[in-house]
Design a protein around this motif. Structure first.
Motif, mmCIF file in Angstrom:
data_model
loop_
_atom_site.group_PDB
_atom_site.id
_atom_site.type_symbol
_atom_site.label_atom_id
_atom_site.label_comp_id
_atom_site.label_asym_id
_atom_site.label_seq_id
_atom_site.Cartn_x
_atom_site.Cartn_y
_atom_site.Cartn_z
ATOM 1 N N GLY A 51 27.586 -133.873 26.768
ATOM 2 C CA GLY A 51 27.544 -134.677 27.988
ATOM 3 C C GLY A 51 27.204 -136.128 27.682
ATOM 4 N N GLY A 52 26.283 -136.337 26.764
ATOM 5 C CA GLY A 52 25.938 -137.689 26.352
ATOM 6 C C GLY A 52 27.114 -138.402 25.699
ATOM 7 N N LEU A 53 27.869 -137.669 24.874
ATOM 8 C CA LEU A 53 29.048 -138.259 24.239
ATOM 9 C C LEU A 53 30.121 -138.612 25.271
ATOM 10 C CD1 LEU A 53 29.284 -136.004 21.053
ATOM 11 C CD2 LEU A 53 28.556 -138.412 21.171
ATOM 12 N N LEU A 54 30.310 -137.739 26.259
ATOM 13 C CA LEU A 54 31.273 -138.043 27.324
ATOM 14 C C LEU A 54 30.822 -139.259 28.135
ATOM 15 C CD1 LEU A 54 32.263 -134.522 28.685
ATOM 16 C CD2 LEU A 54 33.718 -136.148 27.483
ATOM 17 N N THR A 55 29.528 -139.328 28.419
ATOM 18 C CA THR A 55 28.994 -140.480 29.148
ATOM 19 C C THR A 55 29.225 -141.757 28.345
ATOM 20 O OG1 THR A 55 27.326 -139.080 30.195
ATOM 21 C CG2 THR A 55 26.912 -141.456 30.216
ATOM 22 N N TRP A 56 29.005 -141.690 27.041
ATOM 23 C CA TRP A 56 29.242 -142.846 26.180
ATOM 24 C C TRP A 56 30.719 -143.253 26.216
ATOM 25 C CZ3 TRP A 56 26.726 -146.688 24.342
ATOM 26 C CH2 TRP A 56 27.261 -147.467 23.327
ATOM 27 N N ASP A 57 31.625 -142.257 26.189
ATOM 28 C CA ASP A 57 33.064 -142.557 26.283
ATOM 29 C C ASP A 57 33.379 -143.296 27.582
ATOM 30 O OD1 ASP A 57 33.530 -141.359 23.847
ATOM 31 O OD2 ASP A 57 34.336 -139.502 24.692
ATOM 32 N N TYR A 58 32.778 -142.861 28.678
ATOM 33 C CA TYR A 58 32.992 -143.536 29.957
ATOM 34 C C TYR A 58 32.463 -144.966 29.907
ATOM 35 C CZ TYR A 58 34.591 -139.600 32.828
ATOM 36 O OH TYR A 58 35.321 -138.582 33.392
ATOM 37 N N ILE A 59 31.285 -145.148 29.330
ATOM 38 C CA ILE A 59 30.690 -146.487 29.249
ATOM 39 C C ILE A 59 31.602 -147.419 28.453
ATOM 40 C CG2 ILE A 59 28.762 -147.795 28.226
ATOM 41 C CD1 ILE A 59 26.968 -145.383 29.026
ATOM 42 N N GLN A 60 32.197 -146.894 27.397
ATOM 43 C CA GLN A 60 33.074 -147.703 26.550
ATOM 44 C C GLN A 60 34.392 -148.061 27.224
ATOM 45 O OE1 GLN A 60 32.109 -148.864 23.422
ATOM 46 N NE2 GLN A 60 30.192 -148.045 24.194
ATOM 47 N N GLY A 61 34.920 -147.150 28.063
ATOM 48 C CA GLY A 61 36.270 -147.332 28.568
ATOM 49 C C GLY A 61 36.427 -147.702 30.026
#
Length: 125
Positions: A51-61
Motif C-alpha cells: 500500500g505504501g508503494l502504491l501511495t508512492w506511485d500515486y505521489i510520483q504520477g
C-alpha cells in the motif's frame, strides 16, 4: 499495475486469515487461532508495504485532487488493519466488538469505493 495486483492479493489473503482466526477464536480453539493470528500479522506487513508503494506511485504520477483521495484511502486502509487486529483481540478475550465492526465496515467501504472506482489504478481507469 503489478503492484496493484500484489496489494489486492495481500488484502484477500489477509481477509481470509482474519476470518479463519476469528472463527477459531469463537470456537475457543486458542492455540490454532493464535498461530493464524501471528501469520496474519505478517500479512499486515505486506499489505502496508504494498500500500505504501502504491501511495508512492500515486505521489510520483498524479497531482491534486487525486492525492487527497489517495491519502484518505491510505489512512482508511491502515484503519482497517487496526480494526482487524482489535476485533481479533476482542474475540480472543471474549468481549463485544460491535463498535469495532462498524468502524471496520465504514473503512472498508471507503477503501473499496476509492480503490476500485475512483482512483486511476482501479478497475474503471
Amino acid at each position: 499495475m503489478g503492484g496493484t495486483h500484489l496489494h489486492i492479493t495481500a488484502w484477500v489473503l489477509g481477509l481470509i486469515l482474519f476470518i479463519i482466526a476469528l472463527v477459531l477464536y469463537k470456537k475457543s480453539s486458542n492455540k490454532p487461532a493464535t498461530i493464524v493470528h501471528m501469520i496474519l500479522r505478517l500479512v499486515y506487513l505486506f499489505i502496508i508495504i504494498t500500500g505504501g508503494l502504491l501511495t508512492w506511485d500515486y505521489i510520483q504520477g498524479y497531482s491534486m485532487p487525486i492525492l487527497g483521495e489517495v491519502i484518505v484511502k491510505a489512512l482508511a486502509g491502515l484503519w482497517i488493519v487496526v480494526m482487524m487486529e482489535m476485533i481479533l483481540v476482542s474475540a480472543k478475550k471474549g468481549k463485544s466488538a460491535t463498535g469495532k465492526w462498524i468502524q471496520f465496515l465504514i473503512a472498508l467501504i471507503i477503501v473499496i469505493i476509492l480503490g476500485f472506482f475512483r482512483l486511476p489504478m482501479g478497475f474503471y481507469f
